[in-house]
Design an enzyme around this catalytic site. Structure first.
Site, PDB file in Angstrom:
ATOM      1  CB  CYS A  76      -0.910  -0.001   1.226  1.00  0.00           C
ATOM      2  SG  CYS A  76      -1.964   1.470   1.338  1.00  0.00           S
ATOM      3  CB  CYS A  82      -2.477   4.811   6.614  1.00  0.00           C
ATOM      4  SG  CYS A  82      -4.008   4.006   7.128  1.00  0.00           S
ATOM      5  CD  GLN A 303     -17.018 -10.196  14.244  1.00  0.00           C
ATOM      6  OE1 GLN A 303     -16.063  -9.546  13.815  1.00  0.00           O
ATOM      7  NE2 GLN A 303     -17.078 -10.617  15.488  1.00  0.00           N
ATOM      8  CG  ASP A 402     -18.042 -11.920  20.645  1.00  0.00           C
ATOM      9  OD1 ASP A 402     -16.940 -11.450  20.984  1.00  0.00           O
ATOM     10  OD2 ASP A 402     -18.438 -11.920  19.465  1.00  0.00           O
ATOM     11  CB  CYS A 429     -11.972  -8.600  19.849  1.00  0.00           C
ATOM     12  SG  CYS A 429     -12.644  -7.447  21.069  1.00  0.00           S
TER      13      CYS A 429
END
Length: 471
Positions: A76, A82, A303, A402, A429
């Site tokens: 990229c 970024c 998601q 979750d 996560c």
């Protein structure tokens, strides 16, 4: 008299030895840890220290003498500026090794519980164009790189792109992002070109003025596209100017099946409390998973890696070990994706979620799929999931949880322990907070299986699914 600060040192020919948190790498110099972004273990480089504390330093590479054998060419053009995709310089196979090790380290060092052998991490089906949603800010304060500033050239200040870490009011202009199907680049760049060509003002976050504020683009595995343009009307005629842009997009991109907009007068870009209007097409798109269809609206959570979400949920369903007789509690259910995904293998599924709009989506998704054995409740988890709630609705055989990155509230953990399900499937996560919660559950539950899952290639983030069995 002000004491003059010592200049920060330049560290020469330092070997990067390992990865650290948040995608940074590290080296050790004179018993000090040095954290370095964008580096790869094995790099030999000169490091300019930017911050120095008693026990650690932060530095950046100013010269790369010998690249690591692991290092690969980032794909990229925005890499290194970024804030996303911090591991592009690392081959994907090495990324997976690092993520597997990250899960192992956090569960062993923080959790300190007995663990089985980990399953090999499930790599993402796609490593490019894997996302189904991106959010771009619009600003009249374009971020200028040090090279651009040094060039002395004049640059247009209006930009659409990503916010820069440490410069909340500045936007890095993005020409091509590899995270989503290329049509999203065409749509975003067309918004930019039309706005500049027709004199639409870009938002000034400090002054809170400017018409063009934010662009959200979503797509789905059914081929549908949802685009939301966030405006900020300042003066008479702004609504007409906004609709001129929307009509241009509708004409230019027939692929957009849901074109929406809003006038946000708040100080932030969140849209959960805003009225979102439909300019063209529907007010939603659909995602599919096996034989299920999930309705995704402008405020819905889904998601962001659709294909990998299927593998994540498949692991959760496998770990649940359902026979059709179980009462399942799905905690932090969101829009009920997991709840509906496992429902046909359970007697009943009860989903709990903080966000009322998400619960409404969950109910709609059950109706859309003719699922009649789900029940959903909205509210703070620690307030909803109580002993009284369990006495009323039944003691769960299986709990699937979750939670957000912060993990579960201690009161929720205590309630789960009193509920005493036979199985707990913990989807996380953030393996660090997952490890903390596993320690709290350890007295009554044994970790039976651990399955890391990569949802976000080229980033240090990793999901992890743990199966706990009642002792």
């Amino acid at each position: 008299m002000t004491r003059k600060k010592k200049p920060l040192p330049l560290l020469e020919k330092i070997t990067i030895t390992d990865f650290a948190a948040e995608g940074k790498a590290l080296a050790r110099v004179d018993d000090m840890v040095v954290f370095v972004p964008w580096a790869v273990p094995g790099d030999v480089c000169d490091l300019q220290v930017r911050r120095k504390k008693h026990s650690f330093m932060e530095a950046e590479i100013v010269r790369l003498h010998t690249p690591s054998p692991m290092r690969t060419q980032p794909f990229c053009e925005h890499f290194g500026i970024c804030g996303g995709c911090k591991w592009q310089q690392l081959p994907y196979e090495e990324q997976l090794k690092m993520k597997q090790q990250q899960v192992f380290d956090q569960l062993t060092r923080i959790g300190k519980v007995e663990l089985p052998e980990f399953r090999p991490i499930l790599g993402s089906v796609k490593t490019k164009e894997y996302r189904n949603k991106l959010d771009f800010g619009c600003s009249n304060r374009r971020y200028l790189t040090s090279e651009e500033i040094a060039s002395g050239r004049e640059f247009a200040r209006d930009a659409i792109g990503f916010h820069i870490t440490g410069a909340f009011d500045k936007i890095l202009p993005i020409e091509k992002c590899w995270l989503m199907d290329d049509l999203h680049n065409q749509i975003r760049n067309e918004v930019r070109d039309y706005a500049i060509g027709h004199g639409l003002t870009f938002f000034d976050l400090r002054q809170q003025v400017g018409l063009l504020r934010d662009v959200i683009i979503r797509n789905s595995n059914t081929g549908e596209w949802l685009v939301i343009i966030q405006f900020h009307y300042d003066e008479e005629g702004d609504e007409q100017r906004a609709k001129g842009l929307l009509q241009h997009l509708a004409d230019k991109f027939p692929q957009i099946t849901a074109l929406m907009y809003l006038n946000n007068q708040k100080c932030n870009d969140t849209i959960g409390d805003q009225d979102i209007l439909t300019f063209k097409g529907d007010d939603h798109i659909y995602e599919t998973m096996e034989d299920l269809r999930f309705k995704v609206g402008p405020k819905s959570f889904y998601q962001t890696n659709t294909e990998q979400a299927y593998h994540l949920y498949s692991v959760a369903r496998e770990f649940a070990g359902l026979t059709g007789e179980e009462l399942v509690y799905d905690l932090y259910t969101g829009t009920g994706t997991i709840a509906n995904f496992v429902a046909k293998k359970a007697r009943k599924v009860i989903g709990i979620e903080y966000v009322p709009e998400a619960i409404e989506d969950a109910k709609i998704n059950s109706q859309e799929n003719h699922i009649d054995n789900t029940l959903f409740f909205a509210g703070d988890m620690k307030d909803i999931l109580t002993d009284e709630f369990i006495a009323e609705h039944g003691r769960p055989d299986v709990i699937i949880t979750d939670p957000p990155r912060a993990g579960m509230h201690p009161d929720v953990v205590k309630t789960i322990l009193r509920a005493a399900p036979q199985r707990i499937v913990y989807v996380s996560c953030n393996p660090a907070t997952q490890a903390r919660d596993l320690q709290d559950l350890d007295a009554d539950y044994k970790v039976e299986a651990v399955q890391p899952v990569d949802m976000f290639p080229h980033t240090p983030h990793v999901e992890n699914v743990v199966l706990l069995i009642k002792r």
